[in-house]
Design an enzyme around this catalytic site. Structure first.
Site, PDB file in Angstrom:
ATOM      1  N   MET A 289      44.263  39.131  41.400  1.00 10.68           N
ATOM      2  CA  MET A 289      45.203  39.433  42.352  1.00 10.68           C
ATOM      3  C   MET A 289      46.798  39.310  41.589  1.00 10.68           C
ATOM      4  O   MET A 289      47.672  38.644  42.123  1.00 10.68           O
ATOM      5  CB  MET A 289      45.209  38.298  43.511  1.00 10.68           C
ATOM      6  CG  MET A 289      43.782  38.452  44.187  1.00 10.68           C
ATOM      7  SD  MET A 289      43.736  37.057  45.373  1.00 10.68           S
ATOM      8  CE  MET A 289      43.390  35.608  44.208  1.00 10.68           C
TER       9      MET A 289
ATOM     10  N   ASP B 190      35.174  42.972  54.844  1.00 15.33           N
ATOM     11  CA  ASP B 190      36.330  43.023  54.221  1.00 15.33           C
ATOM     12  C   ASP B 190      36.740  44.413  53.833  1.00 15.33           C
ATOM     13  O   ASP B 190      36.128  45.264  53.427  1.00 15.33           O
ATOM     14  CB  ASP B 190      36.522  42.194  52.812  1.00 15.33           C
ATOM     15  CG  ASP B 190      36.991  40.757  53.201  1.00 15.33           C
ATOM     16  OD1 ASP B 190      36.931  40.158  52.108  1.00 15.33           O
ATOM     17  OD2 ASP B 190      37.238  40.446  54.297  1.00 15.33           O
TER      18      ASP B 190
ATOM     19  N   LYS C 296      42.214  42.851  55.593  1.00 17.15           N
ATOM     20  CA  LYS C 296      43.634  42.698  55.648  1.00 17.15           C
ATOM     21  C   LYS C 296      44.505  43.485  54.734  1.00 17.15           C
ATOM     22  O   LYS C 296      44.912  43.081  53.621  1.00 17.15           O
ATOM     23  CB  LYS C 296      43.954  41.003  55.458  1.00 17.15           C
ATOM     24  CG  LYS C 296      43.417  40.255  56.470  1.00 17.15           C
ATOM     25  CD  LYS C 296      43.443  38.686  55.968  1.00 17.15           C
ATOM     26  CE  LYS C 296      42.334  38.303  55.091  1.00 17.15           C
ATOM     27  NZ  LYS C 296      42.405  37.071  54.623  1.00 17.15           N
TER      28      LYS C 296
HETATM   29  N1  SAH Z   1      35.887  37.481  45.785  1.00 15.90           N
HETATM   30  C1  SAH Z   1      36.328  38.528  44.900  1.00 15.90           C
HETATM   31  C2  SAH Z   1      37.762  38.367  44.568  1.00 15.90           C
HETATM   32  C3  SAH Z   1      38.713  38.598  45.663  1.00 15.90           C
HETATM   33  S1  SAH Z   1      40.318  38.424  45.348  1.00 15.90           S
HETATM   34  C4  SAH Z   1      35.416  38.632  43.697  1.00 15.90           C
HETATM   35  O1  SAH Z   1      34.748  37.763  43.412  1.00 15.90           O
HETATM   36  O2  SAH Z   1      35.473  39.516  42.901  1.00 15.90           O
HETATM   37  C5  SAH Z   1      40.991  40.045  45.174  1.00 15.90           C
HETATM   38  C6  SAH Z   1      41.235  40.595  43.741  1.00 15.90           C
HETATM   39  O3  SAH Z   1      39.872  40.797  43.007  1.00 15.90           O
HETATM   40  C7  SAH Z   1      41.939  41.728  43.806  1.00 15.90           C
HETATM   41  O4  SAH Z   1      43.448  41.689  43.798  1.00 15.90           O
HETATM   42  C8  SAH Z   1      41.736  42.129  42.492  1.00 15.90           C
HETATM   43  O5  SAH Z   1      42.317  41.436  41.425  1.00 15.90           O
HETATM   44  C9  SAH Z   1      40.195  41.910  42.106  1.00 15.90           C
HETATM   45  N2  SAH Z   1      39.107  42.849  42.497  1.00 15.90           N
HETATM   46  C10 SAH Z   1      38.300  42.690  43.533  1.00 15.90           C
HETATM   47  N3  SAH Z   1      37.451  44.199  43.235  1.00 15.90           N
HETATM   48  C11 SAH Z   1      38.134  44.533  42.105  1.00 15.90           C
HETATM   49  C12 SAH Z   1      37.575  45.992  41.581  1.00 15.90           C
HETATM   50  N4  SAH Z   1      36.655  46.714  41.987  1.00 15.90           N
HETATM   51  N5  SAH Z   1      38.541  46.041  40.680  1.00 15.90           N
HETATM   52  C13 SAH Z   1      39.605  45.723  40.023  1.00 15.90           C
HETATM   53  N6  SAH Z   1      39.824  44.455  40.596  1.00 15.90           N
HETATM   54  C14 SAH Z   1      39.218  43.992  41.913  1.00 15.90           C
END
Ligand code: SAH
Length: 505
Positions: free
Chosen positions: A172, A35, A57
């Site tokens: 998100m 990803d 994506k």
């Molecule tokens: N499965 C992932 C989340 C996927 S949805 C998890 O458990 O973290 C994607 C969202 O995750 C982004 O839009 C943001 O809100 C958050 N996100 C993921 N990595 C991040 C990071 N390093 N810093 C801030 N937000 C993050």
């Protein structure tokens, strides 16, 4: 070949936040689907033969739909065997991992879920915010922020959320930030509740905006903070004032390129990370065995005749013992020769092999060795010098001048690894603050990959060299050397970088 799929949580961005189980699965995989949010740096652990597919994506570069990814997982497992699906954070926290698992189940393909560290918890941690705290917050609620609260599709109950006293974490949610805050206030959440937005947490690009529900939207606009980010609401945010550890590390926010060979990068990378930097490994050198061992073996058979054995690198030590072993010999065949190491790292490598070092020069260079041996070497003494194919000639010339008989052994070769130039340009474009060079060959190979006409791309990047020889090579190649280690070791290099950054502040 049996089909098998690992759905792996890669963690929030800091590559070291993957689990051991996840890392082992990456190492075992024949195909890796990854990803945009999963750290691409984890891919260096993949098998050289593994097929790597970017199914990220990104908003303007829509490559694979979820259905296509589901199908690809099944197809690759059936044709290639072990498939690793690397996802940001945890696969089951807004990661659509459930859908992927269901489609694998439907196709009868065995799979395993390897949980990851979700951004919902770790990103606040790196911003100095504990998601729960005694007497402050006793529950944590993780909510999707991508369902616009005003649109019909919304299934998030803001009325219920507004009543909760625990910490609210929205993922998100940046596109709907204003609406999310508005809804919560509308349903009675106090406008002075603390709130924070954290962008790209756990990485050098971490950016944090802190305020209250009242002003967070304005502050976010002002600081131009963007997605990917999490929104965190609750009084735990206030703890950041005292618990902000990550951003206080001396090299926080610095992206440092490490050009050492893959096998040797670890120490430098580890030390930089420990100081809070993001270390990016881009090896410009690879150590490989000689093409022909005939001459080497011949010289090694006479090793006990040497009065001096001089080792000028850790690689030389490793390759030397490798060759001895190949000849079914060990340290006993070395004889009475005096063992000299160019510096402390080389000496440590020798000690690890069971050989005690007799001398280390004061200055860790070829010139330092010559100075050491002056007056010590007698005319006609035999010196054995296991070294790289590209070693500088001055040590040999100096030894000859001292009257020694020098037996050089080209015990290993260095080559430019097979790399895409595109990868280097991509890394530079993402932003690099410092490039480290630990030998002249790392400089020369780096410049060969970059190409002289692109030197302008390095304009705002600091160059750090491990010692005067490497620095001189960098200058010869048109680079401006900003940081030079005082003691010519990895530790010395990291200390010089740290000093430079601290002086700037
Ligand atoms: N499965 C992932 C989340 C996927 S949805 C998890 O458990 O973290 C994607 C969202 O995750 C982004 O839009 C943001 O809100 C958050 N996100 C993921 N990595 C991040 C990071 N390093 N810093 C801030 N937000 C993050």
């Amino acid at each position: 070949m049996k089909p098998y799929v690992y759905l792996i949580g890669a963690g929030p961005g800091d590559e070291d936040l993957i689990t051991i189980k996840g890392l082992n699965a990456i190492k075992a995989a024949d195909v890796i689907l990854y990803d945009r949010l999963a750290s691409p740096r984890l891919l260096k652990h993949a098998k050289a033969t593994a097929e790597l597919i970017d199914v990220g994506k990104s908003p303007n570069n829509h490559q694979y739909s979820q259905e296509e990814i589901n199908r690809l997982l099944v197809e690759k497992a059936e044709t290639a065997g072990i498939v690793a699906r690397l996802k940001g954070g945890d696969p089951y926290v807004f990661g659509r991992g459930g859908e992927e698992a269901l489609s694998l189940r439907e196709a009868g393909i065995p799979f395993e879920i390897i949980p990851g560290i979700t951004s919902a918890i770790s990103v606040p941690s790196y911003a100095g915010i504990p998601v729960t705290h005694r007497n402050v917050s006793t529950s944590l609620h993780i909510i999707t922020g991508n369902e616009a609260p005003t649109k019909g599709e919304n299934t998030v109950n803001y009325e219920a959320l507004a009543r909760l006293s625990g910490t609210l974490v929205f993922l998100m949610g940046m596109a709907n930030l204003q609406e999310i805050i508005k809804q919560l206030i509308k349903y009675g959440k106090s406008a002075d509740t603390s709130a924070a937005i954290i962008h790209r947490g756990t990485t050098a690009k971490q950016q944090v905006v802190v305020g209250t529900m009242e002003n967070i939207v304005a502050l976010a606009t002002e600081s131009n903070i963007k997605s990917p980010a999490i929104i965190i609401i609750g009084e735990v945010v206030k703890l950041r004032e005292t618990l902000n550890w990550y951003e206080s590390l001396p090299l926080f926010g610095k992206r440092v390129l490490v050009t050492r060979s893959r096998q040797q990068a670890g120490e430098l990378t580890g030390r930089l990370k420990a100081l809070g930097a993001e270390a990016i490994e881009y090896p410009t050198i690879e150590i490989v065995p000689p093409e022909d061992f005939t001459a080497i073996d011949h010289k090694l058979m006479k090793i006990c005749e040497a009065q001096y054995l001089i080792f000028t690198s850790v690689n030389g030590v490793e390759a030397f013992f490798h060759s001895l072993k190949r000849l079914k010999r060990d340290v006993r065949s070395i004889g009475e020769g005096r063992i000299i190491a160019i510096g402390t790292a080389t000496a440590e490598a020798l000690t690890a092999k069971g050989l005690l070092v007799d001398d280390i020069p004061e200055v860790f260079t070829a010139e330092g060795i010559l100075q050491l041996l002056q007056g010590m070497i007698k005319k006609g003494d035999r010196v054995l010098l296991p070294r790289a194919d590209i070693a500088r000639k001055n040590l040999v010339e100096g030894l000859l001048k001292l009257g020694a008989e020098v037996e050089e052994i080209e015990i290993y070769r260095t080559i430019v690894p097979h790399h895409s130039k595109e990868e280097l340009h991509r890394i530079l474009k993402e932003g690099v603050d410092i490039i480290t060079f630990t030998s002249s060959s790392t400089v020369n190979n780096f410049m060969a990959i970059l190409e002289a006409e692109n030197i302008g791309e390095l304009q705002n990047i600091k160059i750090a060299a491990i010692g005067p020889i490497t620095a001189a090579t960098a200058k010869e190649r048109g680079l401006r050397v900003d940081i030079e280690a005082k003691s010519y070791t990895i530790e010395g290099l990291v200390a010089a970088i740290r000093e430079d950054i601290i002086c700037q502040c």
